[in-house]
Design an enzyme around this catalytic site. Structure first.
Site, PDB file in Angstrom:
ATOM      1  N   GLY B 249     -19.374  25.529  38.869  1.00 40.81           N
ATOM      2  CA  GLY B 249     -19.230  26.852  39.464  1.00 40.81           C
ATOM      3  C   GLY B 249     -20.256  27.037  40.563  1.00 40.81           C
ATOM      4  O   GLY B 249     -19.935  27.375  41.689  1.00 40.81           O
ATOM      5  N   GLY B 714     -35.397  28.955  32.813  1.00 42.10           N
ATOM      6  CA  GLY B 714     -34.166  28.344  33.316  1.00 42.10           C
ATOM      7  C   GLY B 714     -34.407  26.967  33.884  1.00 42.10           C
ATOM      8  O   GLY B 714     -35.484  26.659  34.376  1.00 42.10           O
ATOM      9  N   VAL B 715     -33.392  26.121  33.818  1.00 43.27           N
ATOM     10  CA  VAL B 715     -33.519  24.754  34.315  1.00 43.27           C
ATOM     11  C   VAL B 715     -32.415  24.353  35.298  1.00 43.27           C
ATOM     12  O   VAL B 715     -32.444  23.266  35.857  1.00 43.27           O
ATOM     13  CB  VAL B 715     -33.518  23.739  33.148  1.00 43.27           C
ATOM     14  N   GLY B 716     -31.440  25.220  35.525  1.00 35.83           N
ATOM     15  CA  GLY B 716     -30.238  24.812  36.245  1.00 35.83           C
ATOM     16  C   GLY B 716     -30.410  24.607  37.735  1.00 35.83           C
ATOM     17  O   GLY B 716     -29.684  23.837  38.343  1.00 35.83           O
ATOM     18  N   GLU B 717     -31.323  25.304  38.346  1.00 33.11           N
ATOM     19  CA  GLU B 717     -31.382  25.278  39.802  1.00 33.11           C
ATOM     20  C   GLU B 717     -32.664  24.676  40.362  1.00 33.11           C
ATOM     21  O   GLU B 717     -32.704  24.206  41.493  1.00 33.11           O
ATOM     22  CB  GLU B 717     -31.198  26.716  40.342  1.00 33.11           C
TER      23      GLU B 717
END
Ligand SMILES: Cc1cc2nc3c(=O)[nH]c(=O)nc-3n(C[C@H](O)[C@H](O)[C@H](O)COP(=O)(O)OP(=O)(O)OC[C@H]3O[C@@H](n4cnc5c(N)ncnc54)[C@H](O)[C@@H]3O)c2cc1C
Ligand code: SF4
Lengths: 352, 753
Positions: B249, B714-717
């Site tokens: 996404g 968070g780790v996604g970005e």
């Protein structure tokens, strides 16, 4: 996609007859044709599926050492054919530097030779393109043309032929065997793809209905097996078309180049054989000076067609490198990254 | 729908009991066997296919469409144009907060960008719809496209990104520069980039009266229901979105877009289910992108190499009709200890689709420029890039002085440098070669990403058989929510992950919040955690109040939940299974509900960020200019790690994206027409495996008591940030050429011609 007739002929003769009607196109693996049909850049009325034709899938070695490769042989099957890769290593390397493993598994010899330019304006039906729609103009000429031709282009068209395979083939004097309404004939790879001139829509020498049935490599092409490399500069390490590529093949004896073959890819609407450069290499020692001279000659006619002047200098340097690598000798095994500038590490080789 | 539910799978590999373990994905088997159903895999009885016709001009209006030709094509059922488009209950030219953009749903005949939908053709087959769209033969009144910096309209934005400040000033910037011993200046251009998720934006829409069911990839399930409800004039509870799996996404599936709305509208108009899946090229327009930026940095340093001033100016492109400005300059705010920082933005209106959040929006492009500028400042000071960054380490948040909730960046630098082998790096460029004569360069960059927390809800049920059920409308875009959320919930329930069933990915479940901003695991996870604790509390009450339980009266000493049993804290030998407690109390289940949000006081008092350090090695062919990022080592500190396997994948993915930004990605626009000329994956390059032969991600432990009770950041970005600069700096170290535009191209590195 428009509605079209789908024909599955049982023989080459039937195929040729069917394809001789206007609006016909041959379908091999479809990795190029179907994309163009989905984009609307190709809108055939009749699609003639040649995938089930008998007799087009063989690799035949002749007693004289020449080879005849059926047009439906898959790119990877040919590249991994042991005898072929040993005899014509530069062709195998070029094949393996093209596209991705999945595409090579599908793509055919005939389809690769006959694939169309990747010019974005050719693919985009909203753009003017003389090659796709004769007389409409060329939107690439003043457009995004970083990767377009620097040799043999005209004001009508500045597209390049994208095939890697064709580059060593033209260097080695390969010939296609063509079946047509009037029988069989041979067409040299060098004569197969046309320079645009005023008629870029005439992409190849094939006449309506003509089908490539085989590709032939002459026996003397095998003499270059020990000193032959294909080198391809691209924007990612793998799975990208050439910015510029070069095939160099040498016969070296007694410290001298006995004969030389040199061709460029990604620079013109056809695989570009550099005969003048070959001539100055003959009987010369394989030195950087000789290579630089060859490179100068090969690009002497080159001119930018847009934002692509860098390709001319890049092509010169690539020629020098390809000749140097050929002089060093064909690697024992196919490099893990075929044709890559990063493929020269011996430890990066993996066994076939 | 089997995909809504993940029963415990016995073949699923376990390395331990609970959160913190590198479990493999619970949905892995479904995915590798092709059984995971993505939106476009759904088929309905009587379903029609929708295909959008899109504009080939970037500005002007549609004068005519050959609707008759399209309609007479066999199989075509309807052609929707501004002339017959049924009404919508919301004005698409009006924004819909919080994330709703102005969208193009055939409200009129104007064209605002290339690839804008100008009609929707609906047919019995995909082929017929596609051909119908091709037959429309649009005629335009064309205005000049404005897609360049030179011809776009500049403006002062009120906000950047999602409500971020457009200008932030700390300290006296001019005084800072006046006192500097050196000032280095650099300018950067970053191109428009497109999300290019593998899975296209798709929808299968089905109406039943005024109830709407949507199978679609969606990063914001419950929020989107409200959005669609507003557009179609129905109550939000009448919308059901099913999104069990998303093929990527990256921010582009969190926001309502025109083509999907039109497909839903077509389903209502024609009273039949309708499927739409955007062709790749149509993803270059109506579904967002990372806007282009032009950035200018000035870095002032004193004699000892300490920052005296940092000025980051960004010109961010947006569309002619809506605002999403890549908040790139704000990337300079949280990182380096400068007494004066000025981050400011200008807007540029172009005839493109409206940009939107794309993985690390602002941070990615801002960090790319900042990290190169910092490297240049280090070079000017004659300092090692790591030493320079340490000399300017921010102990508290620059400008505000707030403490960081946690910050193990020093450890990231140290561990990353050690693993990479940074020490001994020559200061000057063009000093290293490999055995083949390739130029070798080493560079680094600091990674930083904020850690937001979104309100979320969840339900946890303890069942009579001793198993658990977890429910939240979570979102798995491939990052592993099915697995990580189950781990968190199972831990709260004192159960092994195999003993819990997770229901997620459907909007009718408790609101799991949005999957964006790298905040989903923390947000939905905390809700599940609280729900699980709530259920266990109820169980403890039952047991400790029951004279027949071995735990009777243990309320004060406390009870621990573990592996399906409650144990007395002071005497672990005294325990009872959940099912026995429930059976004796004649309860078939216990349900715990929870809402979770971040503690506002903790949020006020602390600066909250994930941090990291990325080290890159590149090789560059000295003559041919081809580059390869041969080694990347990233060390990241992001609070508590729920599943190291999944987290490492996120870091890898981020670093790969960083390499893509640095060396490959760019939408090539023909400025005469405003059309993008490489809108396919053959020509819009993203990395292949051969581009990144060696990737290493180090997980630096970090305890954070403030971000949320789970301690999860968070780790996604974050992996993208730092990496772009590290690679660009490595390219400089190899070649002596400073990156001024991204991606770095072969012709930028071809020396002397
Ligand atoms: C993403 C991508 C990347 C690629 N990268 C590369 C690359 O790096 N290097 C490279 O060289 N190529 C590359 N290719 C192109 C690829 O090599 C060609 O698509 C493929 O070789 C075409 O073979 P095919 O059998 O699929 O041909 P088709 O698509 O079936 O046919 C292509 C054309 O050839 C004609 N044709 C096919 N067979 C015959 C025949 N026997 N006689 C006469 N005409 C015939 C067809 O009518 C059609 O016009 C790439 C393709 C893609 C999609
Ligand atoms: S370069 Fe050739 S193929 Fe490309 S647009 Fe011009 S005419 Fe067409």
């Amino acid at each position: 996609m428009n509605r079209f007739e789908y024909v599955r002929p049982a023989s080459v003769q039937e195929a040729v007859t069917a394809a001789s009607q206007p609006g016909s196109v041959y379908l091999a693996a479809g990795t190029n044709l179907l994309d163009l049909m989905k984009l609307g850049a190709a809108r055939p009325e009749r699609v003639i599926d040649i995938t089930r034709l008998p007799g087009l899938g063989e690799i035949d070695w002749r007693p004289d050492g020449s080879v005849r490769i059926g047009a439906m042989v898959r790119n990877s099957d040919l590249a991994y054919d042991e005898r072929f890769a040993r005899t014509f290593p530069v062709v195998a390397e070029a094949l393996l530097s093209g596209a991705s493993a999945q595409l090579r598994n599908a793509a055919t010899v005939g389809g690769n030779l006959m694939q169309q330019t990747r010019c974005a304006y050719f693919q985009d039906v909203a753009s003017a393109c003389n090659r796709r729609a004769p007389g409409s103009g060329c939107d690439a000429r003043e457009g995004e043309n970083r990767l377009h031709a620097v040799l043999g282009w005209s004001e009508s068209c500045i597209a390049t032929h994208p095939s890697d395979f064709c580059v060593p083939l033209v260097a080695l004097d390969a010939v296609t065997e063509v079946a047509g309404p009037n029988g069989m004939r041979d067409v040299a790879i060098d004569a197969l793809h046309a320079l645009p001139g005023e008629t870029p829509e005439r992409e190849t020498a094939l006449q309506p209905g003509e089908l490539i049935t085989a590709l032939k490599l002459p026996s003397d092409a095998a003499a270059f097996a020990d000193h032959a490399r294909y080198l391809k500069v691209r924007e990612r390490t793998s799975f990208a078309f050439a910015v510029v590529s070069a095939a160099a093949a040498l016969r070296i004896d007694g410290g001298k180049i006995q004969s030389a073959r040199l061709a460029l890819g990604g620079v013109a609407a056809k695989p570009w054989r550099a005969r003048d450069a070959e001539a100055v290499l003959e009987n010369a020692p394989p030195t950087q000076e000789a290579f630089a001279k060859a490179a100068e000659l090969a690009l002497s006619e080159a001119r930018p067609s847009g934002k692509n002047a860098f390709k001319i200098e890049l092509a010169r340097r690539l020629i020098v490198r390809a000749l140097s690598l050929s002089t060093e000798g064909t690697p024992e095994a196919m490099p893990a990254l075929p044709a890559s500038p990063f493929a020269t590490v011996p430890s990066a080789n993996h066994a076939r | 729908m089997p995909v809504e539910i993940f029963p415990s799978s016995p073949e699923h590999r376990r390395h331990g009991s609970n959160a913190g373990q590198p479990l493999t994905r619970r949905d892995g088997l479904l995915k590798v066997t092709g059984k995971a159903t993505y939106a476009a895999d759904n088929h309905r009885e009587g379903m029609l296919y929708a295909v959008a016709a899109v504009s080939s001009i970037a500005r002007g209006r549609v004068k005519s469409l050959d609707v008759q030709a399209a309609k007479s094509h066999p199989g075509v059922v309807e052609v929707i144009t501004p002339a017959n488009r049924p009404p919508l209950a919301h004005n698409p030219n009006q924004k819909m907060p919080p994330f709703g953009f102005r969208i193009e749903v055939l409200q009129d005949d104007t064209v605002r960008y290339a690839n804008q939908p100008i009609a929707m053709v609906v047919a019995e087959t995909l082929e017929a719809a596609t051909e119908g769209a091709a037959l429309l033969n649009p005629q335009y009144e064309t205005d000049t496209a404005r897609t360049r910096r030179e011809n776009g309209e500049r403006f002062k934005p009120e906000a950047v990104g999602v409500g971020g400040p457009s200008r932030v000033a700390h300290g006296d910037i001019e005084a800072g520069f006046a006192s500097a011993a050196r000032v280095t200046e650099a300018e950067f251009v970053t191109p428009a980039q497109y999300h290019n998720a593998m899975e296209p934006h798709a929808v299968v829409a089905e109406w039943d009266g005024d109830r709407l069911t949507l199978d679609m990839p969606n990063q914001a399930l419950v929020l989107s229901c409200a959005g669609y409800a507003t557009y179609f004039g129905i109550p939000p509870e009448n919308v059901l979105i099913r999104s069990p799996f998303i093929g990527g996404g990256f921010g582009s599936k969190a926001i309502l877009n025109g083509p999907q709305i039109l497909a839903i509208l077509a389903a209502r108009m024609l009273k039949r289910p309708v499927k739409l899946a955007l062709p790749r090229a149509q993803m270059y327009g109506p579904v967002g992108h990372r806007g282009a930026t032009w950035q200018k940095l000035r870095v002032g340093t004193d004699a000892g190499g300490r920052l005296t001033a940092l000025h980051h100016h960004t010109l961010s492109a947006t569309s002619s009709f809506d605002d999403f400005l890549e908040p790139a300059a704000n990337a300079s705010l949280p990182l380096y200890a400068s007494p004066a920082i000025l981050a400011e933005h200008e807007g540029l209106r172009l005839d493109t689709g409206t940009p939107g959040p794309m993985r690390a929006p602002g941070e990615a492009s801002g960090s790319a420029a900042l990290e190169v500028a910092i490297d240049e400042a280090a070079e000017a000071c004659g300092m090692d890039p790591l030493e320079f960054r340490l000399a300017n380490y921010a102990e508290t948040e620059p400008g505000t002085g707030r403490p960081f909730s946690s910050k193990a960046l020093r450890e990231c630098y140290a561990e990353g440098a050690k693993r990479f082998g940074w020490s001994g790096r020559p200061l000057a460029a063009r000093q290293m070669r490999d055995e083949n004569g390739c130029l070798v360069g080493w560079g680094m960059g600091t990674a930083v990403f904020h850690c937001p927390h979104f309100p979320a809800e969840a339900r946890a049920t303890l069942r009579a058989d001793g198993t658990g059920l977890l429910e939240t409308a979570g979102v798995d875009m491939g990052q592993g929510a099915w697995t990580a959320l189950a781990q968190i919930g199972a831990e709260a329930l004192g159960l092994d992950p195999e003993m819990v069933e997770l229901r997620s990915g459907v909007s009718s479940l408790p609101d799991g919040g949005i999957a964006g901003g790298s905040g989903h695991t923390a947000s939905a996870g905390l809700a599940l955690h609280n729900a699980g604790r709530n259920a266990i509390d109820q169980l403890v009450d039952l047991a400790t109040a029951d004279p027949e339980s071995p735990l009777f009266g243990a309320g004060n000493v406390g009870v621990v939940a573990r592996a399906g049993r409650l144990h007395r804290r002071d005497d672990e030998g005294r325990s009872e299974s959940y099912s026995d407690i429930l059976a004796r109390a004649r309860r078939t289940e216990l349900v715990g509900d929870a809402k979770a949000a971040r503690e506002p006081a903790a949020a006020e008092a602390h600066a909250m960020f994930s941090h990291g350090a990325v080290f890159a090695e590149v090789k560059v062919d000295p003559d041919l200019g081809q580059v390869r990022a041969t080694r990347l080592v990233g060390a990241f500190a992001a609070g508590r790690i729920i599943n190291p396997r999944l987290v490492r994948s996120q870091y890898y993915g981020g670093m790969i994206w960083g390499a893509s930004f640095a060396l490959l990605e760019e939408a090539v626009t023909d400025h005469r027409t405003g059309r993008i000329m490489n809108s396919d994956l053959a020509e819009y390059h993203v990395p292949v495996n051969a581009d990144l032969p060696s990737l290493d991600a180090i997980l630096i432990p970090e305890d954070d008591p403030y971000v949320n009770p789970l301690g999860v950041k968070g780790v996604g970005e974050i992996g993208i940030t730092g990496t772009v600069g590290a690679i660009a700096n490595a390219v400089w170290h190899a070649t002596g050429v400073r990156a001024r535009r991204f991606p770095i191209r072969i012709e930028d590195l071809l020396s002397d011609w």
